[in-house]
Scaffold this motif. Sequence first.
Motif, PDB file in Angstrom:
ATOM      1  N   ALA A 105     -45.465  31.652  61.841  1.00 20.04           N
ATOM      2  CA  ALA A 105     -45.013  30.724  62.877  1.00 20.04           C
ATOM      3  C   ALA A 105     -44.265  29.561  62.232  1.00 20.04           C
ATOM      4  O   ALA A 105     -44.773  28.905  61.333  1.00 20.04           O
ATOM      5  CB  ALA A 105     -46.193  30.197  63.679  1.00 20.04           C
ATOM      6  N   ILE A 106     -43.045  29.324  62.662  1.00 16.32           N
ATOM      7  CA  ILE A 106     -42.223  28.224  62.172  1.00 16.32           C
ATOM      8  C   ILE A 106     -42.449  27.035  63.099  1.00 16.32           C
ATOM      9  O   ILE A 106     -42.512  27.187  64.314  1.00 16.32           O
ATOM     10  CB  ILE A 106     -40.739  28.629  62.145  1.00 16.32           C
ATOM     11  CG1 ILE A 106     -40.533  29.813  61.205  1.00 16.32           C
ATOM     12  CG2 ILE A 106     -39.859  27.460  61.737  1.00 16.32           C
ATOM     13  CD1 ILE A 106     -40.962  29.564  59.776  1.00 16.32           C
ATOM     14  N   ARG A 107     -42.597  25.836  62.526  1.00 16.98           N
ATOM     15  CA  ARG A 107     -42.806  24.653  63.355  1.00 16.98           C
ATOM     16  C   ARG A 107     -41.628  23.697  63.347  1.00 16.98           C
ATOM     17  O   ARG A 107     -41.536  22.810  64.178  1.00 16.98           O
ATOM     18  CB  ARG A 107     -44.077  23.913  62.956  1.00 16.98           C
ATOM     19  CG  ARG A 107     -44.021  23.205  61.638  1.00 16.98           C
ATOM     20  CD  ARG A 107     -45.230  22.268  61.462  1.00 16.98           C
ATOM     21  NE  ARG A 107     -45.103  21.497  60.267  1.00 16.98           N
ATOM     22  CZ  ARG A 107     -44.388  20.381  60.161  1.00 16.98           C
ATOM     23  NH1 ARG A 107     -43.731  19.906  61.192  1.00 16.98           N
ATOM     24  NH2 ARG A 107     -44.318  19.731  59.017  1.00 16.98           N
ATOM     25  N   ASN A 108     -40.720  23.855  62.379  1.00 18.18           N
ATOM     26  CA  ASN A 108     -39.569  22.966  62.319  1.00 18.18           C
ATOM     27  C   ASN A 108     -38.440  23.668  61.580  1.00 18.18           C
ATOM     28  O   ASN A 108     -38.684  24.520  60.732  1.00 18.18           O
ATOM     29  CB  ASN A 108     -39.923  21.657  61.609  1.00 18.18           C
ATOM     30  CG  ASN A 108     -38.983  20.529  61.957  1.00 18.18           C
ATOM     31  OD1 ASN A 108     -38.002  20.725  62.660  1.00 18.18           O
ATOM     32  ND2 ASN A 108     -39.273  19.352  61.471  1.00 18.18           N
ATOM     33  N   LEU A 109     -37.204  23.307  61.886  1.00 20.99           N
ATOM     34  CA  LEU A 109     -36.058  23.862  61.193  1.00 20.99           C
ATOM     35  C   LEU A 109     -34.954  22.834  61.134  1.00 20.99           C
ATOM     36  O   LEU A 109     -34.889  21.915  61.942  1.00 20.99           O
ATOM     37  CB  LEU A 109     -35.577  25.152  61.863  1.00 20.99           C
ATOM     38  CG  LEU A 109     -35.432  25.196  63.381  1.00 20.99           C
ATOM     39  CD1 LEU A 109     -34.215  24.467  63.881  1.00 20.99           C
ATOM     40  CD2 LEU A 109     -35.399  26.628  63.836  1.00 20.99           C
ATOM     41  N   THR A 110     -34.094  22.967  60.117  1.00 18.13           N
ATOM     42  CA  THR A 110     -33.005  22.026  59.917  1.00 18.13           C
ATOM     43  C   THR A 110     -31.778  22.762  59.417  1.00 18.13           C
ATOM     44  O   THR A 110     -31.857  23.516  58.458  1.00 18.13           O
ATOM     45  CB  THR A 110     -33.392  20.955  58.861  1.00 18.13           C
ATOM     46  OG1 THR A 110     -34.571  20.290  59.286  1.00 18.13           O
ATOM     47  CG2 THR A 110     -32.279  19.939  58.686  1.00 18.13           C
ATOM     48  N   GLY A 111     -30.668  22.533  60.066  1.00 22.16           N
ATOM     49  CA  GLY A 111     -29.378  23.000  59.585  1.00 22.16           C
ATOM     50  C   GLY A 111     -28.642  21.809  59.017  1.00 22.16           C
ATOM     51  O   GLY A 111     -28.760  20.703  59.524  1.00 22.16           O
TER      52      GLY A 111
END
Length: 191
Positions: free
Chosen positions: A55-61
Amino acid sequence: MAKVDAGAAFSLFLDTNGDAYSCGLNMFGALGLGDNGAGTERLEPTLITAFVNTAIRNLTGIAEQAQPSMFLDANNNLYPSGENQGCSLGLGDPNDRNIPELVNGNGGTLEGKVIEVASLATASLLLNTNGDCYSFGQNSYGQLGLGDTINREWPTYVSGRTVIGDSEFARFNSSRAYDEWTATGVYQEKD
């Protein structure tokens, strides 16, 4: 969707179940889909299968010339993919990644779990669960806050300082007090 972010000609999506999706330009593998180069762009959000059981809780491009993506899972582990210009992925080498890979700090000093990440095209900064800051990547102008201009391939502890790459990073460490902003992007902590 729980969160969206964008990089240089690509988009990242996080749904409420913790599944990550990506679409757009994929020259260096920033989409995290296992391929890269001309003809690998995605026109619709595509599930990043590397995270099917995570489970991913945060992402950044990173919306600059380079194309890295950063993903934080529910256990505060960092998984970057894409262009590794200046070793900005923190994986110990300059190779691009087209599948997100765990940053484990081997060869560096990373301790604790990552709670936030701030990235530029060629450098990245991490804040861990202990409130410590780590930096890695290109350091031509001392932007890593390490007292020198030596590039770092692994996360390296920033002694006595909290380094920020943009204004957002400061809010994640709001329990600390700061004196001033310096030209190198370093906040000096108050005693």
